[in-house]
Design an enzyme around this catalytic site. Structure first.
Site, PDB file in Angstrom:
ATOM      1  N   ASP A  43      34.578   8.322  -2.257  1.00 18.21           N
ATOM      2  CA  ASP A  43      34.659   9.318  -1.194  1.00 18.21           C
ATOM      3  C   ASP A  43      33.237   9.693  -0.787  1.00 18.21           C
ATOM      4  OD1 ASP A  43      35.011  11.480   0.444  1.00 18.21           O
ATOM      5  OD2 ASP A  43      35.966  12.769  -1.055  1.00 18.21           O
ATOM      6  N   GLU A 121       1.367   3.980  -2.965  1.00 15.76           N
ATOM      7  CA  GLU A 121       0.728   4.732  -4.051  1.00 15.76           C
ATOM      8  C   GLU A 121       1.565   5.990  -4.288  1.00 15.76           C
ATOM      9  OE1 GLU A 121      -3.320   5.566  -3.017  1.00 15.76           O
ATOM     10  OE2 GLU A 121      -3.707   3.525  -2.327  1.00 15.76           O
ATOM     11  N   GLU A 123       2.436   9.395  -5.912  1.00 13.95           N
ATOM     12  CA  GLU A 123       1.863  10.539  -6.620  1.00 13.95           C
ATOM     13  C   GLU A 123       2.958  11.545  -6.958  1.00 13.95           C
ATOM     14  OE1 GLU A 123      -2.522  10.386  -4.431  1.00 13.95           O
ATOM     15  OE2 GLU A 123      -1.015  11.849  -3.771  1.00 13.95           O
ATOM     16  N   GLU A 177      -4.483  12.273 -11.052  1.00  9.85           N
ATOM     17  CA  GLU A 177      -4.966  12.483  -9.694  1.00  9.85           C
ATOM     18  C   GLU A 177      -5.801  13.770  -9.615  1.00  9.85           C
ATOM     19  OE1 GLU A 177      -5.483  11.883  -6.617  1.00  9.85           O
ATOM     20  OE2 GLU A 177      -4.902   9.768  -6.586  1.00  9.85           O
ATOM     21  N   GLU A 184      -0.585   9.568 -10.697  1.00 13.49           N
ATOM     22  CA  GLU A 184      -0.308   8.464  -9.774  1.00 13.49           C
ATOM     23  C   GLU A 184      -0.015   7.205 -10.572  1.00 13.49           C
ATOM     24  OE1 GLU A 184      -2.803   7.899  -6.277  1.00 13.49           O
ATOM     25  OE2 GLU A 184      -2.880   5.749  -6.703  1.00 13.49           O
ATOM     26  N   HIS A 233       0.635   7.008   0.095  1.00 13.02           N
ATOM     27  CA  HIS A 233      -0.139   6.104   0.940  1.00 13.02           C
ATOM     28  C   HIS A 233       0.480   4.712   0.823  1.00 13.02           C
ATOM     29  CE1 HIS A 233      -3.893   8.796   0.024  1.00 13.02           C
ATOM     30  NE2 HIS A 233      -2.951   9.439   0.711  1.00 13.02           N
ATOM     31  N   ARG A 305     -11.741   7.971   4.686  1.00 13.61           N
ATOM     32  CA  ARG A 305     -10.472   8.444   4.135  1.00 13.61           C
ATOM     33  C   ARG A 305      -9.929   9.687   4.835  1.00 13.61           C
ATOM     34  NH1 ARG A 305      -9.106   5.895  -0.774  1.00 13.61           N
ATOM     35  NH2 ARG A 305     -10.748   4.482  -1.486  1.00 13.61           N
ATOM     36  N   GLU A 322      -3.628   0.681   5.446  1.00 12.42           N
ATOM     37  CA  GLU A 322      -3.064   1.739   4.600  1.00 12.42           C
ATOM     38  C   GLU A 322      -2.726   2.942   5.466  1.00 12.42           C
ATOM     39  OE1 GLU A 322      -4.593   4.921   1.194  1.00 12.42           O
ATOM     40  OE2 GLU A 322      -5.934   3.344   1.912  1.00 12.42           O
ATOM     41  N   ARG A 324      -1.640   6.720   5.649  1.00  7.92           N
ATOM     42  CA  ARG A 324      -1.895   7.742   4.644  1.00  7.92           C
ATOM     43  C   ARG A 324      -1.050   9.018   4.789  1.00  7.92           C
ATOM     44  NH1 ARG A 324      -6.443   7.172   1.697  1.00  7.92           N
ATOM     45  NH2 ARG A 324      -6.924   9.402   1.693  1.00  7.92           N
TER      46      ARG A 324
END
Length: 433
Positions: A43, A121, A123, A177, A184, A233, A305, A322, A324
């Site tokens: 269900d 990645e 975290e 981290e 991480e 990321h 970054r 990447e 982020r």
């Protein structure tokens, strides 16, 4: 069969709801053969985004290739796990099956000659428990890459990593981290469907293992005020069927191919309207603020970054972009789907990205943002809902069922949040108004 060789007693039939919460049906091993042949009816009316009471009957069909025995320490009794595809009673694949959405997008990429690989990645935080209840007291005050005399979670991460290895998932880094209690764990990249499965498994295993250490593993994007939040990321690349990375071009000044530039441009163009899928909670937008290593501005760079999209330094087969802004509260099947859709749209439309911005974007003025063509991500869940509700790309990718149901679930969440009267409001306004 493996179940007899390993004396398996129970099997978890696992699938994921529309917001990414794992669900499961546990059957005794005696029912496995029938489940593999016919599926297991259930269900679905109480599962987020699945069905109404009038159309609630669904069938979970286990994928034999996903069979894995859960490690000792994760289950009290010998238990195996199978991932399931969800079907309608008439035999058609259920349009609300989030894995089906990703499979269809991956099939689209395959027809274009591409394999879509992702490497997230992941975290998360480890918080102390008070009896059965979780606190928001971090298990330690260690920082980024700190050694074991400050990093009190080394044993927890080791247990999680070993459990993942037993399940055939090979972690390649595990570390503390930036924030108090923040961890991480990363695993090797793979095709997007496999990686999405692994993200769900990592979250499940982390929570179970943390409990054995009298801790709570939280994948909440921003649980602590004044500290960095938890992101996911996601590294992305396109390969040909013969193993060539099509993002790499040794003769380009950035060593990126035209396809890579188009893919990046697609992500930049469409990220605002798919942000609801990548950052799907009210709390997600408490992370996306300046000063805490999370992106707020729409740009790309090779090393910077503070940019939304970063190109890690390795090239050749390791060439990738990447993204982020995603966080670990997202549904990875839907998140990878819309990422791929945006990138492929960039390729289809032959979009070109602006020049990379290698400066600290947070330190730039508004005039400089305009000069560099830097836009901004949505600032709240409500803003993200409004943008996605008008997105043809999101609707086409998710399909009508998931598109409408996700908007419905998130509008309800946003309304519930915005009607709250918080302690901050009372403390700030009651004395003066």
């Amino acid at each position: 069969m493996m179940v007899r060789e390993h004396n398996v007693r129970f099997v978890r039939l696992q699938f994921v709801d529309i917001v990414g919460t794992p669900k499961n049906i546990v059957i005794p091993v005696s029912g496995l053969e029938s489940a593999l042949e016919e599926g297991v009816p259930f269900d679905a009316s109480s599962i987020a985004g699945y069905a109404t009471i009038e159309e609630s009957d669904k069938i979970a069909k286990p994928d034999p290739a996903s069979f894995v025995i859960l490690p000792v320490g994760v289950e009290q009794r010998k238990t195996a796990k199978l991932n399931c595809d969800i079907y309608e009673p008439n035999g058609k694949r259920f349009e609300g099956d989030v894995k089906y959405v990703l499979e269809k997008m991956v099939e689209k990429a395959t027809k274009l000659g591409y394999i879509f690989n992702t490497g997230p990645e992941c975290e998360f935080f480890l918080f102390k428990k008070n009896g059965e209840y979780s606190t928001i007291t971090p298990n330690d005050t260690a920082g980024y890459f700190d050694l074991s005399h400050r990093d009190l979670a080394e044993g927890v991460r080791a247990d999680i990593s070993l459990a993942l290895e037993e399940m055939g998932i090979q972690p390649y880094t595990a570390h503390h981290e930036c924030a108090d209690g923040q961890q991480e764990i990363n695993f090797h990249y793979a095709d997007a469907v496999t990686t999405a499965d692994r993200v769900i498994t990592l979250k499940y295993i982390s929570k179970v293992i943390a409990t054995t250490h009298n801790l709570h593993a939280s994948f909440m994007p921003k649980p602590l005020f004044g500290q960095c939040g938890s992101g996911m990321h996601t590294h992305m690349s396109l390969f040909t069927m013969d193993g060539t990375n099509v993002f790499y071009d040794r003769y380009d000044k950035n060593e990126l191919s035209p396809i890579a530039y188009h893919f990046i441009a697609g992500l930049l163009k469409y990220v605002r309207e798919i942000c609801l899928v990548l950052n799907q909670t009210v709390n997600s937008f408490k992370r996306l603020v300046p000063g805490y290593e999370a992106p707020t501005y729409i740009s790309w760079a090779n090393r910077n970054r503070s940019a939304l999209i970063r190109i890690p330094s390795k090239r050749g087969k390791s060439t990738r972009c990447e993204l982020r802004n995603p966080d670990v509260a997202c549904n990875p099947y839907l998140a990878f789907s819309v990422m791929l859709a945006a990138g492929l749209k960039g390729i289809e439309e032959k979009l070109e990205p602006p020049a990379p911005v290698e400066k600290n974007i947070y330190a730039l003025s508004e005039e400089e943002h305009q000069m560099y063509g830097i836009g901004q991500l949505p600032e709240s869940l409500g803003h993200a809902i409004a943008l996605m509700s008008k997105s043809a790309l999101a609707k086409e990718t998710l399909g009508d069922h998931i598109f409408e149901n996700l908007l419905h679930v998130k509008r309800k969440e946003w309304d519930t949040y915005r009607l709250q009267v918080t302690k901050w409001e009372v403390d700030s306004y009651l004395p003066i108004l």
